[in-house]
Scaffold this active site. Structure first.
Site, PDB file in Angstrom:
ATOM      1  N   ALA A   1       7.197 -23.504 -52.391  1.00 48.87           N
ATOM      2  CA  ALA A   1       6.062 -22.589 -52.485  1.00 48.87           C
ATOM      3  C   ALA A   1       6.581 -21.178 -52.244  1.00 48.87           C
ATOM      4  O   ALA A   1       7.312 -20.951 -51.277  1.00 48.87           O
ATOM      5  CB  ALA A   1       4.997 -22.948 -51.450  1.00 48.87           C
TER       6      ALA A   1
ATOM      7  N   TRP B   1       5.353 -18.556 -51.016  1.00 47.18           N
ATOM      8  CA  TRP B   1       4.963 -17.923 -49.753  1.00 47.18           C
ATOM      9  C   TRP B   1       5.686 -18.522 -48.538  1.00 47.18           C
ATOM     10  O   TRP B   1       5.589 -17.987 -47.434  1.00 47.18           O
ATOM     11  CB  TRP B   1       3.461 -18.050 -49.531  1.00 47.18           C
ATOM     12  CG  TRP B   1       2.946 -19.454 -49.665  1.00 47.18           C
ATOM     13  CD1 TRP B   1       2.365 -20.019 -50.746  1.00 47.18           C
ATOM     14  CD2 TRP B   1       2.985 -20.482 -48.657  1.00 47.18           C
ATOM     15  NE1 TRP B   1       2.020 -21.329 -50.503  1.00 47.18           N
ATOM     16  CE2 TRP B   1       2.394 -21.638 -49.223  1.00 47.18           C
ATOM     17  CE3 TRP B   1       3.456 -20.543 -47.347  1.00 47.18           C
ATOM     18  CZ2 TRP B   1       2.275 -22.833 -48.520  1.00 47.18           C
ATOM     19  CZ3 TRP B   1       3.338 -21.728 -46.644  1.00 47.18           C
ATOM     20  CH2 TRP B   1       2.744 -22.859 -47.225  1.00 47.18           C
ATOM     21  N   CYS B   2       6.393 -19.622 -48.751  1.00 46.95           N
ATOM     22  CA  CYS B   2       6.990 -20.373 -47.646  1.00 46.95           C
ATOM     23  C   CYS B   2       8.295 -19.733 -47.176  1.00 46.95           C
ATOM     24  O   CYS B   2       9.203 -19.482 -47.978  1.00 46.95           O
ATOM     25  CB  CYS B   2       7.224 -21.824 -48.074  1.00 46.95           C
ATOM     26  SG  CYS B   2       8.242 -22.781 -46.944  1.00 46.95           S
ATOM     27  N   TYR B   3       8.420 -19.511 -45.872  1.00 45.11           N
ATOM     28  CA  TYR B   3       9.630 -18.924 -45.306  1.00 45.11           C
ATOM     29  C   TYR B   3      10.845 -19.805 -45.574  1.00 45.11           C
ATOM     30  O   TYR B   3      11.908 -19.318 -45.986  1.00 45.11           O
ATOM     31  CB  TYR B   3       9.432 -18.724 -43.799  1.00 45.11           C
ATOM     32  CG  TYR B   3      10.708 -18.415 -43.043  1.00 45.11           C
ATOM     33  CD1 TYR B   3      11.266 -17.137 -43.065  1.00 45.11           C
ATOM     34  CD2 TYR B   3      11.356 -19.412 -42.314  1.00 45.11           C
ATOM     35  CE1 TYR B   3      12.431 -16.859 -42.380  1.00 45.11           C
ATOM     36  CE2 TYR B   3      12.521 -19.138 -41.617  1.00 45.11           C
ATOM     37  CZ  TYR B   3      13.059 -17.857 -41.659  1.00 45.11           C
ATOM     38  OH  TYR B   3      14.223 -17.588 -40.982  1.00 45.11           O
TER      39      TYR B   3
END
Length: 480
Positions: free
Chosen positions: A167, A169-171
């Site tokens: 994803a 947005w995932c760190y």
């Protein structure tokens, strides 16, 4: 020596000659009624003597089972993957245990809450996952973008397909991206898809392909899955037979893992080694969950202080989309304290019908979030526990159980949704003791019944007899 006449003088029951007595119909009727009354009252007294009677008191808890309480549970989560399902425990004394596994078992379940296979083993994590360095050079594109339209085609073209479900947005996805792309480029150069074709690395953006990620039961990002040609049962009710990669995420580790996967496969035939164990440890590669649900069963031991038993999705190297998490669950079993054998509980309930009605109050209850409240819904249960002991003659402990009340609620949260059981033990306990029955008291009551009925019947007979005599005198007109 006492003479017989002197002994007879102390006779309490002097006899009247039969010729001097007179029988009457009223006396006969009263005698029958008195005999029936004696039998009835004797039966009632005997039943009362044989009946198990108790008294209930509330005292300060004097538990003999130590400072810890056992909690047994069997809970099914239709939308929580066993891959990330975690059982956590905390209390007000500072205890904080995360991802308890020793006494917990997990089973992947389908939408009907039926297990789809053997126990799911998440495996221990022996070290923190290593990530690669950030790359300053131009980004490389070595992995193939996969979509719902081309996923099946690529998975059938190559014996090994390794996919990074991520994803943006995932760190953790962003930390993996440079190493993944560079490793994919190295593998593409060493095992050209056109000339060799034994392995291909791909990636799926789960924000763009939510259905594809849902079909593969992706709940944490990034998730690296290893698909082997022919081993993925795509038509078997959505079940999948592939593996998840949990190893390091630097370039060298990724490349070595891919080469270990390719090694057993011949270039000419693309023959698969489905039973390949390679050189990777079980901490690096394990079977992926076959479905998106999980049944969690087992027990934990907690201190007898207020605390929380929490079921959630947890990982130290994955991110979760809280808006997509659904912690709906069905409670098959939840009880506190030692397990009581069904036969023992049945015997106790025959003696004390009201006991045992609340030791499994939540069993069979469903708590389903139908998305009416929106996203980020946490389901909480507030459980208050009271200990009950039944003592019989001796005194011997017949049964020891913990009953509880439960209040549940659904509430929106800014954090990752969880299923939380907040438990609190009462400092008091209910003590049920058997009331002792004295046999001498029973005999005294029987004598009182016989004597009392006989006396009352005699008084009534005397009243009736004198009344009839009076009425006859009046009829004859005698002056008295």
């Amino acid at each position: 020596m006492f003479s017989s006449s002197k002994i007879k003088s102390v006779d309490f029951y002097r006899k009247i000659p039969r010729d001097l007595t007179e029988a009457s119909l009223s006396g006969a009727g009263l005698s029958i009624v008195a005999a029936l009354a004696m039998m009835f009252l004797f039966g009632m007294e005997l039943n009362n003597y044989l009946t198990f009677s108790t008294s209930t008191t509330v005292i300060v808890d004097k538990s003999s089972d130590g400072d810890f309480l056992r909690i047994d549970f069997n809970i099914s989560f239709p939308a929580l993957s066993c891959e990330f399902a975690s059982v956590d425990l905390s209390d007000i004394l500072g205890t904080n245990r995360l991802n308890i596994t020793k006494t917990i078992r997990k089973f992947s379940i389908d939408h009907n809450l039926k297990p789809t296979g053997s126990e799911f083993h998440s495996g221990p994590i022996s070290h923190d996952i290593k990530h690669g360095e950030e790359f300053d050079e131009e980004p490389v594109e070595g992995s193939v973008d996969l979509t719902a339209q081309n996923f099946d085609r690529y998975s059938h073209m190559h014996p090994i397909l390794v996919v990074n479900f991520f994803a943006p947005w995932c760190y953790w996805s962003n930390r993996l991206k440079p190493a993944w792309d560079k490793a994919a480029k190295i593998i593409r150069e060493r095992y050209d898809p056109e000339l060799d074709g034994r392995i291909l690395l791909g990636k799926v953006d789960c924000t763009q392909e939510p259905d594809l990620c849902r079909r593969n039961h992706i709940q944490g990002y990034p998730s690296i899955r290893i698909f082997r040609k022919g081993s993925d049962l795509r038509n078997d009710h959505g079940h999948h037979d592939h593996e998840s990669y949990y190893g390091d995420r630097d370039v060298d580790s990724l490349v070595k893992t891919m080469e270990d996967l390719v090694a057993p496969i011949h270039v000419e035939s693309h023959k698969m080694a489905l039973d390949d164990k390679s050189n990777m440890t079980q901490n690096t590669k394990r079977p992926a969950p076959s479905t998106g649900g999980c049944r969690i069963e087992g027990y934990v031991r907690v201190k007898k202080v207020p605390g929380n038993l929490i079921f959630s999705a947890r990982s130290g190297a994955h991110s979760f989309d809280s808006t997509q998490m659904n912690m709906s669950h069905v409670i098959s079993h939840l009880s506190f304290g030692r397990k009581i054998a069904p036969r023992a509980m049945s015997d106790v309930k025959r003696l004390i019908p009201y006991i045992g009605g609340s030791h499994d109050r939540l069993n069979g209850r469903s708590f389903i979030n139908h998305r009416d409240l929106g996203a980020n819904v946490t389901i909480e249960h507030y459980v208050q526990i009271v200990k009950t002991e039944v003592m019989v003659k001796g005194p011997h402990k017949l049964v020891e159980e913990y009953e509880y009340t439960a209040h549940s609620s659904l509430a929106e949260s800014v954090y990752i949704p969880v299923a939380k059981f907040h438990f609190e033990l009462s400092p008091m306990q209910v003590l049920i003791t058997e009331n002792p029955k004295s046999f001498s008291h029973f005999l005294t009551n029987v004598c009182a019944i016989i004597g009392g009925v006989f006396t009352v019947a005699g008084i009534l007979d005397s009243i009736l007899h004198n009344t009839f005599r009076l009425m006859k005198k009046v009829e004859l007109g005698k002056n008295f």
